[in-house]
Design an enzyme around this catalytic site. Structure first.
Site, PDB file in Angstrom:
ATOM      1  CE  LYS A 269      -4.156  -1.818   1.234  1.00 37.41           C
ATOM      2  NZ  LYS A 269      -5.937  -1.673   2.059  1.00 37.41           N
TER       3      LYS A 269
ATOM      4  CE  LYS B 212      -6.711  -6.799  -1.838  1.00 36.54           C
ATOM      5  NZ  LYS B 212      -7.439  -6.804  -0.099  1.00 36.54           N
TER       6      LYS B 212
ATOM      7  CE  LYS C 214     -13.528  -1.415   0.967  1.00 37.83           C
ATOM      8  NZ  LYS C 214     -12.345  -1.939   1.928  1.00 37.83           N
TER       9      LYS C 214
HETATM   10  N1  AQP Z   1      -9.789  -9.450  -3.860  1.00 35.35           N
HETATM   11  C1  AQP Z   1     -10.674  -9.963  -2.318  1.00 35.35           C
HETATM   12  N2  AQP Z   1     -10.909 -11.149  -2.356  1.00 35.35           N
HETATM   13  C2  AQP Z   1     -11.700 -11.751  -1.085  1.00 35.35           C
HETATM   14  N3  AQP Z   1     -11.779 -10.884   0.484  1.00 35.35           N
HETATM   15  C3  AQP Z   1     -10.736  -9.906  -0.387  1.00 35.35           C
HETATM   16  N4  AQP Z   1     -10.702  -8.544   0.828  1.00 35.35           N
HETATM   17  C4  AQP Z   1     -10.949  -7.084   0.639  1.00 35.35           C
HETATM   18  N5  AQP Z   1     -10.470  -7.596  -0.976  1.00 35.35           N
HETATM   19  C5  AQP Z   1     -10.721  -9.545  -1.422  1.00 35.35           C
HETATM   20  C6  AQP Z   1     -11.814  -8.859   1.903  1.00 35.35           C
HETATM   21  O1  AQP Z   1     -12.656  -8.143   2.378  1.00 35.35           O
HETATM   22  C7  AQP Z   1     -12.319  -7.786   4.230  1.00 35.35           C
HETATM   23  C8  AQP Z   1     -12.772  -5.911   3.833  1.00 35.35           C
HETATM   24  O2  AQP Z   1     -11.060  -5.751   3.068  1.00 35.35           O
HETATM   25  P1  AQP Z   1     -10.700  -4.475   3.866  1.00 35.35           P
HETATM   26  O3  AQP Z   1     -11.697  -2.961   3.548  1.00 35.35           O
HETATM   27  O4  AQP Z   1     -10.954  -3.839   5.206  1.00 35.35           O
HETATM   28  O5  AQP Z   1      -9.818  -3.736   3.289  1.00 35.35           O
HETATM   29  P2  AQP Z   1      -8.471  -4.823   1.453  1.00 35.35           P
HETATM   30  O6  AQP Z   1      -8.538  -6.305   2.282  1.00 35.35           O
HETATM   31  O7  AQP Z   1      -7.588  -3.476   2.566  1.00 35.35           O
HETATM   32  O8  AQP Z   1      -9.936  -4.161   1.074  1.00 35.35           O
HETATM   33  P3  AQP Z   1      -9.817  -3.532  -0.405  1.00 35.35           P
HETATM   34  O9  AQP Z   1     -10.428  -3.523  -0.816  1.00 35.35           O
HETATM   35  O10 AQP Z   1      -8.142  -4.452  -1.555  1.00 35.35           O
HETATM   36  O11 AQP Z   1      -9.440  -2.441   0.016  1.00 35.35           O
HETATM   37  P4  AQP Z   1      -8.087  -1.019  -0.878  1.00 35.35           P
HETATM   38  O12 AQP Z   1      -8.455  -1.068  -2.542  1.00 35.35           O
HETATM   39  O13 AQP Z   1      -8.206  -0.476   0.536  1.00 35.35           O
HETATM   40  O14 AQP Z   1      -6.838  -2.756  -0.041  1.00 35.35           O
HETATM   41  C9  AQP Z   1     -10.764  -8.339   4.198  1.00 35.35           C
HETATM   42  O15 AQP Z   1     -11.330  -9.912   5.272  1.00 35.35           O
HETATM   43  C10 AQP Z   1     -10.207  -9.073   2.754  1.00 35.35           C
HETATM   44  O16 AQP Z   1      -9.324 -10.021   3.293  1.00 35.35           O
END
Ligand code: AQP
Length: 342
Positions: A111, A194, A197
């Site tokens: 990140k 992956k 968001k």
């Molecule tokens: N691609 C994914 N596949 C499966 N699970 C996922 N999670 C996130 N992306 C995937 C799971 O969603 C939960 C919440 O995630 P979060 O919002 O706390 O943060 P994150 O993991 O950083 O999610 P994002 O969507 O990928 O956001 P960004 O782009 O900001 O990094 C977690 O349980 C995560 O495992």
């Protein structure tokens, strides 16, 4: 009853990966555990968020919890900043966790990117706050996607070191709950990344509130190659995709995995059904399935987001209940650490 804690960041663009990897799996846990589902707004601001948007995004994640089937009477749904114990315990954990532990966290490296010096210190100590989220309630079970496993290990290390340093058996051992298939949903544009968001391309993800047309367009445009779909003989004995096969055709395996997860069927059965098909036929079937499964959830989310009074009341009730659970834990931690509270 054993206690579950999990959270989702209100950082916008809530997507299919968040749903299949996290939110959907929260629902059945309500029957077996005492559950707290948090909208982790303190985590969200480790990367700058527009304040107005943050409020809307907090309601959006809450709406997704409710629309997916989490019952606010049974589970506690709340946003993190309402309960000061998270930040207070995180400070204590900042003093327990070691720099070397945080330096090993791959998510910070991903990140922060190349320009680490410009990353917030909050992003660096994020795992300490995550440990506090769980341990402020002495939760023992944490459903997370695979990408969060390393942070969970760190939370376990913090709990153990706290117990060791203060000679107490205060914090419990934390167990990860990695549930269901498709725990890792990949980008529709690049099967090696992956679904996320923060991906600049909206076409890389299916957003929870996408309507039928948007879902269809994104699946149609999903990166694939002209080869026919693989057959079940490629899978190993346990029905999993071997790493080498996945590396060869990541996009195909990602879409097949999404289909299996949405349909609630083993991957092997789905692969057998579409073996040797053209992508166009499979993509149409995937679109129909995705619209059928996600359409009603997206519509319910929109309905709830149009009723912010109700959503805020759910968060307020949840915040009150969460504060009542965390207060005695924090009071005992303060006593153990030696803080005088005259
Ligand atoms: N691609 C994914 N596949 C499966 N699970 C996922 N999670 C996130 N992306 C995937 C799971 O969603 C939960 C919440 O995630 P979060 O919002 O706390 O943060 P994150 O993991 O950083 O999610 P994002 O969507 O990928 O956001 P960004 O782009 O900001 O990094 C977690 O349980 C995560 O495992």
């Amino acid at each position: 009853m054993a206690r579950v804690f999990s959270g989702v960041q209100p950082t916008g663009n809530l997507h299919l990966g968040n749903y299949l990897g996290a939110i959907r799996n929260f629902v059945p846990l309500q029957d077996q555990y005492d559950c707290l589902y948090c909208v982790v707004d303190l985590h969200a601001i480790t990367v700058w968020q527009d304040p107005k948007q943050l409020k809307a995004q907090t309601r959006e994640v809450t709406a997704a919890y409710l629309a997916a089937g989490i019952d606010p009477k049974r589970a506690i749904i709340f946003n993190q900043s309402q309960v000061a114990a998270h930040a207070e315990l995180a400070w204590i954990f900042n003093c327990v966790a070691r720099l070397g532990w945080l330096n090993r966290m791959t998510q910070f490296k991903d990140k922060a990117g190349k320009d680490r010096e410009k990353a917030s210190t909050g992003l660096y100590v994020y795992p300490n706050l995550m440990a506090a989220d769980i341990l402020a309630y002495k939760a023992t079970h944490v459903p997370v996607g695979e990408d969060q496993k390393q942070h969970l290990e760190l939370a376990r290390d913090i709990a153990q070191k706290f117990n060791h340093d203060y000679g107490v058996a205060f914090f419990p051992e934390i167990q990860p709950l990695i549930l269901g298939s498709a725990t890792r949903v990949m980008s529709l544009r690049d099967g090696s990344k992956k679904m996320s968001k923060s991906d600049p391309s909206d076409a890389s993800r299916i957003v929870m509130t996408d309507g039928a047309d948007a879902i269809a367009a994104k699946i149609r445009k999903a990166t694939t190659n002209p080869n026919l779909l693989p057959g079940a003989e490629v899978l190993d004995e346990s029905g999993e995709v071997p790493d080498a096969a996945r590396a060869e055709r990541p996009e195909a395996w990602n879409l097949l995995g999404i289909y299996a997860a949405l349909d609630g069927r083993p991957l092997k059965a789905v692969v057998a059904e579409f073996a040797g098909s053209q992508f166009s036929r499979f993509k149409q079937a995937l679109t129909d399935l995705a619209v059928a499964k996600l359409g009603p959830i997206g519509a319910e989310m929109k309905r709830l987001m149009d009723d912010p009074g109700y959503v805020d009341q759910v968060l307020k009730d949840g915040g009150d209940r969460a504060r009542a659970l965390a207060a005695p834990v924090l009071a005992e931690v303060y006593d153990v650490v030696g803080f005088l509270r005259p």
